[in-house]
Design a protein around this motif. Structure first.
Motif, mmCIF file in Angstrom:
data_model
loop_
_atom_site.group_PDB
_atom_site.id
_atom_site.type_symbol
_atom_site.label_atom_id
_atom_site.label_comp_id
_atom_site.label_asym_id
_atom_site.label_seq_id
_atom_site.Cartn_x
_atom_site.Cartn_y
_atom_site.Cartn_z
ATOM 1 N N ARG A 294 0.853 -1.184 0.000
ATOM 2 C CA ARG A 294 0.000 0.000 0.000
ATOM 3 C C ARG A 294 0.890 1.236 0.000
ATOM 4 N NH1 ARG A 294 -1.540 -2.279 5.642
ATOM 5 N NH2 ARG A 294 -0.028 -1.309 7.022
ATOM 6 N N ASP B 210 -5.617 1.605 -0.028
ATOM 7 C CA ASP B 210 -5.317 1.063 -1.359
ATOM 8 C C ASP B 210 -4.406 -0.159 -1.299
ATOM 9 O OD1 ASP B 210 -6.774 3.182 -2.409
ATOM 10 O OD2 ASP B 210 -5.005 4.481 -2.476
ATOM 11 N N SER B 211 -4.701 -1.107 -0.430
ATOM 12 C CA SER B 211 -3.890 -2.313 -0.331
ATOM 13 C C SER B 211 -4.091 -3.209 -1.544
ATOM 14 C CB SER B 211 -4.248 -3.083 0.947
ATOM 15 O OG SER B 211 -3.922 -2.320 2.089
#
Length: 816
Positions: free
Chosen positions: A13, A28-29
């Motif tokens: 991320r 936003d992994s």
């Protein structure tokens, strides 16, 4: 010892906010498998801070996170993390506790996780990296090389603890020394037996020895064993024979012996250099036909996946190279493994700068704190690899022309020799940089390094390099070396043999356009052991230094590095995807490895245009093709490379041109003719006798889509890939150039499309796209397995029949 691949089950991320990284935010992994380049899929922009040097990619900060179960049996054992490369400024945390760090993005390092590990419970590992304006070329970001987990008993062979040295080679035997370091992290004295078995390339045990060893608590012992190998198979470029040593510690009562063996691959060979007999491998003279290469893997970005490294080394060897220079950072373990197996010599290089920086946030900022550890890391990684024949302590170091630079050069060289006295030490010296403070007019222009060198030209660089000022100012730092590496200073080759009769030289970096003049110099001067061209393989960043600029281009600005959307340097013998360019065939002829001529045609759409910039890194703007739809009847320039004195050019059997070879460049002839589809043949003559011929045939009829996998059965692990060559060809199999179009790739089953690219030096298309435009009729798709099972790859293009490939990913034995 048990070593486990720790490359799957990660998420990455890009943290947001000033404290997101340390707080472990999950913005936003994305799930990833290592090796992985976190920057490759970022949006490129003309406003990127590092500009064209980093291929217009942005800066970035990323957190890699992995959760794993630690068995209860790990209690009381030593657990270490091996990180083979993390770009850059890696910070390692286990269960939110700081465990270790490393500044250099290419250094292999170990982190002791034992104090923070929760045996019998779930653990969370986090590795943070940061990059930006810290490299002169594209270096990517993230865990771009594998990560491994080591689990050891308290008494164990330490990581990198087995070193094998060829002591001597005799007529009927080779004598090896195996030095093994055993540590005791327990609370009581430990007595064991250390056994080493040596297995031949055929898999037969040919020697062994057993030695008792006692280690006090907290101590380390070094055990030296001599092995005598009868009638050894020697390692060389032509015959890369590899032995394997299995080193085992007999377990104490109650301990398991599972995974207790350490396997070390070794090649029996010797390396010597001197100014009269040059470089010798096993006593045989060798000239280095070398390629400088950067670390990126094209469509994979900076990710060092073993199969990609292997493919690159094999293609370079197929193109005539026998040596690589890892420019300008240590090569990955996977690349060295490939060089060992394939037979490729290696100059491994540690640094691109010392105390004086070249970019805003480059490693010069913390060089003083880390250089000793970084050299130790490189040598520990390299010492058992027979392919590594030379260590380089730097590239174009600004301070080598100063007294304190000479002091530092000696300190670095001596540190390397203390770590490994068996290999020569070199340094890639740019003579012009060493006297830059005396070149007032050039300095006043405020140009960058590449611009300075490109505009100065090859002749000026050589002239400066041969000056008395360079001789005087670099004498001391050069004397610290076993081999002086000269970048763009071939004018010193012959003169240094007289001025410095004990000096051995290697052309550590040379202009590719000059190989026709340089190789005869290498052959004629025993004190010069080889030539390394810049570069063997095209790379990301330093964009367009090998491109041709025309006045008719709207973006023409006279600068060496080009404007966005330029992506690659465009100076490799092989393009970004591994296709050979015309310069590669020319070099092969110059090396004396190819007898038939090679034809290349300058792009007809550029005929008559005014060249405003063509640096010494730039080959002609040509393609080895006689298919140019839409240019029938148009004038074209044809180049023919040949080891001959005259070449005749025939079109459909009728001679259309004839000329001398070497008027503009050694072993090259150039002709003006008119393009008409058909068969273009070049016939080479020497003293009126035909010595070779070759031809190009025009593609005709309908275009077909052709897709070919380099392997249809691959290992279902993190090391393997399948490279799918996508081409436009006619029904006879002739490549269709000059009519590029979009092609798409879809992957189903136990695999993913992990990279998709072309050799195009300037493009806005992305490597993570599923649709790309071919370049000169070609594209390359890279398939990565996600587990065992069948993989279906479908390649399609508008108006073309789909091609379907069936691949299979198979289980592999676990590694230990």
């Amino acid at each position: 010892m048990t070593i486990t691949s720790f490359t799957d089950g990660w998420i990455v991320r890009a943290p947001r906010g000033p404290f997101a990284a340390v707080q472990g935010g999950a913005d936003d992994s994305v799930a990833v498998t290592l090796p992985h380049d976190a920057l490759r899929d970022a949006d490129r922009s003309a406003d990127a801070p590092a500009k064209g040097g980093a291929a217009y990619f942005p800066a970035g900060a990323f957190s890699y996170v992995k959760t794993f179960e630690a068995p209860g049996a790990w209690a009381g054992r030593i657990v270490r993390l091996e990180v083979q490369g993390a770009f850059r400024h890696a910070m390692v945390y286990l269960n939110d506790e700081f465990a270790g760090n490393r500044s250099d993005g290419f250094a292999r390092f170990f982190v002791d996780l034992t104090p923070y590990l929760r045996a019998g419970a779930t653990n969370t590992l986090r590795i943070e990296v940061r990059s930006g304006q810290d490299s002169r070329w594209y270096a990517g970001a993230g865990l771009h090389r594998p990560v491994l987990l080591h689990v050891d008993e308290p008494t164990h062979i330490v990581p990198d603890g087995v070193r094998i040295t060829t002591v001597r080679i005799e007529d009927d035997q080779a004598v090896l020394e195996v030095a093994t370091s055993v540590a005791n992290r327990g609370l009581t004295t430990s007595s064991r037996v250390l056994t080493t078995e040596l297995t031949s390339p055929e898999g037969v045990v040919v020697e062994q020895d057993s030695t008792p060893v006692t280690v006090a608590p907290g101590g380390t012992a070094t055990i030296r064993q001599r092995l005598y190998v009868q009638d050894p198979a020697l390692w060389s470029v032509e015959s890369p024979a590899l032995y394997t040593a299995q080193t085992m510690l007999a377990p104490a009562a109650g301990e398991s012996d599972a995974g207790s063996a350490v396997h070390t691959v070794h090649g029996i060979r010797t390396v010597t250099v001197d100014p009269r007999k040059g470089l010798r491998i096993n006593g045989e003279p060798v000239l280095l036909r070398g390629a400088c290469i950067h670390s990126d893997n094209g469509p994979l970005g900076a990710a060092s996946i073993a199969r990609a490294e292997e493919r690159r080394i094999q293609l370079l060897k197929d193109a005539g190279f026998n040596a690589i220079r890892a420019a300008h950072n240590p090569a990955s373990p996977a690349m060295l493994d490939a060089c060992d197996r394939i037979g490729m010599l290696v100059m491994d290089e540690a640094f691109d700068q010392w105390h004086r920086g070249k970019t805003t946030f480059d490693p010069s900022l913390d060089f003083e704190q880390w250089w000793r550890s970084d050299l130790e890391s490189m040598v520990a990684k390299d010492v058992n690899h027979p392919s590594v024949i030379m260590y380089s302590i730097g590239n174009e170091i600004v301070e080598v022309g100063t007294p304190h630079g000479a002091i530092l050069a000696r300190e670095l060289a001596e540190h390397v020799r203390a770590l490994d006295p068996t290999r020569p030490v070199t340094n890639g010296v740019n003579a012009t940089l060493s006297v830059l403070d005396e070149l007032d007019e050039i300095m006043a222009s405020d140009q960058g390094l590449n611009e300075l060198m490109g505009e100065a030209g090859a002749n000026m660089m050589s002239l400066i390099g041969s000056s008395d000022a360079v001789t005087t100012r670099t004498e001391e730092s050069s004397a610290a070396l076993d081999v002086l590496g000269l970048n763009y200073a071939d004018g010193r080759y012959a003169s240094d043999a007289e001025r410095f009769p004990h000096r051995v030289i290697v052309g550590s970096e040379t202009f590719p356009t000059q190989i026709g003049e340089l190789w005869p110099l290498v052959e004629a001067n025993p004190n010069v052991i080889g030539d390394f061209t810049w570069t063997g393989w095209d790379y990301l960043g330093e964009v367009g230094i090998g491109a041709t600029s025309y006045a008719e281009d709207p973006e023409a600005n006279g600068a060496l590095e080009r404007e966005f959307p330029y992506l690659t340097a465009w100076c490799g013998d092989l393009d970004l995807t591994g296709w050979r360019r015309p310069a590669s065939y020319y070099r092969e002829i110059v090396f004396g490895l190819r007898t038939e001529p090679a034809i290349a045609v300058l792009r007809p759409e550029r005929h008559g245009q005014t060249v405003t910039m063509q640096s010494p890194w730039a080959w002609s703007d040509s393609v080895d093709s006689w298919t140019w739809p839409g240019f029938e009847g148009a004038p074209v320039t044809v180049e023919v490379a040949a080891d001959a004195d005259e070449v005749a050019l025939l079109l459909d059997g009728t001679e259309v041109a004839r000329g001398q070879v070497g008027a503009r460049r050694p072993m090259l002839a150039s002709f003006e003719t008119v393009y008409r589809p058909g068969t273009l043949e070049a016939v080479a003559y020497r003293s009126g006798t035909v010595v070779g011929r070759t031809s190009l045939v025009s593609a005709t009829g309908p275009t077909q889509l052709v897709a070919t996998a380099d392997r249809t059965v691959i290992r279902a692990d993190d090391t393997d890939l399948s490279f799918v060559a996508i081409e436009l060809r006619d029904t006879a199999g002739v490549l269709v150039t000059g009519a590029d179009r979009e092609v798409s790739v879809a992957v189903a089953g136990a695999g993913v499309l992990t990279g998709f690219g072309t050799g195009a030096p300037s493009t806005t298309e992305r490597f993570d796209a599923t649709t790309r435009t071919t370049f000169d009729g070609r594209a390359l798709a890279i398939i990565r397995p996600t587990g065992p099972g069948s993989i279906t790859v479908t390649v399609s293009g508008a108006g073309l029949r789909d091609v379907v490939l069936d691949l299979e990913a198979v289980e592999t034995p676990s590694r230990s």
